[in-house]
Design an enzyme around this catalytic site. Structure first.
Site, short mmCIF file in Angstrom:
data_model
loop_
_atom_site.label_atom_id
_atom_site.label_comp_id
_atom_site.label_asym_id
_atom_site.label_seq_id
_atom_site.Cartn_x
_atom_site.Cartn_y
_atom_site.Cartn_z
N GLY A 89 27.66 1.92 -18.91
CA GLY A 89 29.09 1.95 -19.15
C GLY A 89 29.84 1.04 -18.19
O GLY A 89 29.33 0.01 -17.73
N SER A 90 31.05 1.44 -17.86
CA SER A 90 31.92 0.57 -17.07
C SER A 90 31.47 0.36 -15.63
O SER A 90 32.01 -0.52 -14.94
CB SER A 90 33.35 1.11 -17.09
OG SER A 90 33.89 1.00 -18.39
#
Length: 487
Positions: free
Chosen positions: A217-218
């Site tokens: 993810g981020s």
């Protein structure tokens, strides 16, 4: 001698020669291999004929032991202190089911059979002392391990914590876990406990910190930002980027790439893009750099290779892919996969001014008399980014904690840098997302700890699952435990 008798004599001679060759082959060429095979019951009997050495944390605290059994061929059985908490570190050692992780890799030291302990074994023959195993002294910090294990609680997930300056592994937690003591013996009860664990759909014996890979993810935007700085795409972290809004994935005609919550990401600076976690900015950076440059930067952080600590960690993957998929991989989605240990390595490299140290968890090996027979020397694995760019990235990550999505990781009087992540999970994001947080803490003497936390599932409602809400508090507890233990 007539011809038939001569043939019989030659044939018998060949048989005798073959027998001699076979016997010598087994006794001298294959002897060591046969003696160490787990299928050889005598090997297992000998392994548990004496008390095993111990696995040590905090420089002197044992988390293992041995107890005498009351019947059977095996005289001693392995036991653990707080087994579920330490199982991801120690592995198991079972009379019936073999051994894993440190219990397996360091078996020679723990049993006393290693060549490094030859002198001790020889001396015991003359003194009449009972054979003993040596100790394995780990780098693990019990306060940090407890904070990680208790922080995860009944949630499925993992924590990895490193000393950025040395690469020492300080915590390695995985939940749900298991107690190795429940199947350490050779009884029907041990067998039933083993079978129950094998059938458990939550896979408690899976070491999620080392062996499970997740879309990061981020949190991966830290790597993408490093690639942008290292390749000179951007040099000023507070200058506007060339990031239009809306921005559509290259070679596609579908909906534009979305940013969570309609945040103002148009032409956002690197600092603001990381603080607000702008998908459009980092997706475009990945596309601007191209797949090969992104792979090259990920590789410098340790992706695409197995890591040995000495326990093997699965390879994290930044893939060769087409343009749309590469853009998505740049924000930690698509085929991008990472272990918690790998993402702790990312945070550690940034905290250590761009130097990535080789992760390790065995600090020393000791003889039964507690003499050091091996001491680990720290080793630099790579240089993912320059000192100057690492310091820029530190500023960006510290902004994330000071005024962005990572506020739950703040520690009074300590500088903390971090990055949140909420990774999509399941076909068309149909399942609950993974909550991520990576971070480091800095004190006057440098950075003593970097952490990665992933929460794989939670009882929280889907809309309440976030890296800042679920994972950051766990990372904070682990970092604080390390800092407090050094006071």
């Amino acid at each position: 001698m007539n011809k038939p008798l001569r043939r019989i004599a030659i044939f018998c001679g060949i048989l005798i020669l073959a027998l001699l060759v076979r016997t010598n082959y087994l006794q001298y060429v294959k002897a060591d291999e046969l003696n160490t095979r787990d299928e050889n019951r005598r090997v297992r009997i000998e392994r548990y004929a004496n008390e095993r050495g111990n696995i040590i944390v905090d420089g002197g605290k044992s988390v293992t032991g041995s107890v005498e059994t009351k019947s059977g061929d095996f005289k001693y059985k392995r036991v653990w202190q707080n087994g579920p908490m330490w199982a991801p570190v120690t592995g198991y050692s079972s009379q019936a089911f073999g051994a894993t992780q440190l219990e397996s890799i360091e078996d020679g030291i723990l049993t006393g059979n290693d060549d490094q302990l030859f002198f001790d074994r020889t001396m015991s023959m003359f003194t009449g002392d009972k054979k003993q195993g040596g100790n394995v002294v780990t780098t693990l910090n019990s306060a940090a391990q407890k904070a990680a294990f208790e922080g995860l609680g009944n949630k499925k997930g993992a924590v990895a914590a490193l000393d950025p300056q040395t690469g020492a592994i300080l915590a390695l937690a995985s939940t749900p876990s298991y107690d190795p003591s429940t199947f350490a013996g050779n009884s029907d009860k041990d067998s039933k406990a083993w079978q129950k664990l094998q059938k458990d759909k939550d896979k408690p014996m899976l070491n999620r910190a080392l062996r499970e890979t997740y879309p990061p993810g981020s949190t991966f935007k830290v790597v993408t930002a490093a690639a942008a700085l290292e390749n000179g795409l951007y040099t000023d972290i507070d200058a506007a980027t060339k990031s239009p809004l809306p921005w559509r994935l290259p070679l596609t005609t579908g909906k534009p790439l979305a940013n969570e919550g309609n945040i103002p990401c148009e032409n956002a600076s690197l600092r603001e893009a990381l603080r607000m976690s702008c998908n459009t900015v980092f997706g475009k950076i990945s596309d601007d750099l191209g797949n090969q440059k992104m792979i090259d930067e990920a590789d410098k952080f340790g992706f695409n290779e197995e890591i040995f600590t000495p326990v093997r960690s699965a390879a994290s993957i930044y893939p060769k892919d087409n343009r749309p998929q590469n853009a998505m991989a740049g924000i930690g989605q698509a085929s991008n996969r990472a272990t918690p240990l790998q993402m702790a390595m990312v945070a550690a490299a940034v905290a250590n001014d761009g130097k990535l140290m080789q992760p390790y968890m065995v600090a020393k090996r000791q003889s039964p008399g507690l003499d050091d027979i091996y001491t680990h020397e720290k080793e630099q694995l790579s240089q993912p980014l320059s000192g100057e760019n690492a310091q820029k990235l530190q500023q960006m990550m510290e902004t994330v904690v000071d005024s962005g999505t990572g506020g739950n990781a703040k520690i009074q009087g300590v500088t903390v840098g971090g990055k949140t992540g909420t990774a999509q999970h399941g076909l068309n994001n149909s399942e609950k997302p993974y909550a991520w947080f990576i971070s480091y803490a800095k004190t006057d003497s440098g950075s003593p700890v970097a952490v990665a936390v992933v929460v794989e599932d939670s009882k929280a409602l889907r809309d309440n699952i976030s890296g800042g809400g679920l994972a950051a508090p766990i990372a904070r507890a682990v970092m604080k435990a390390v800092i407090d233990s050094e006071k």
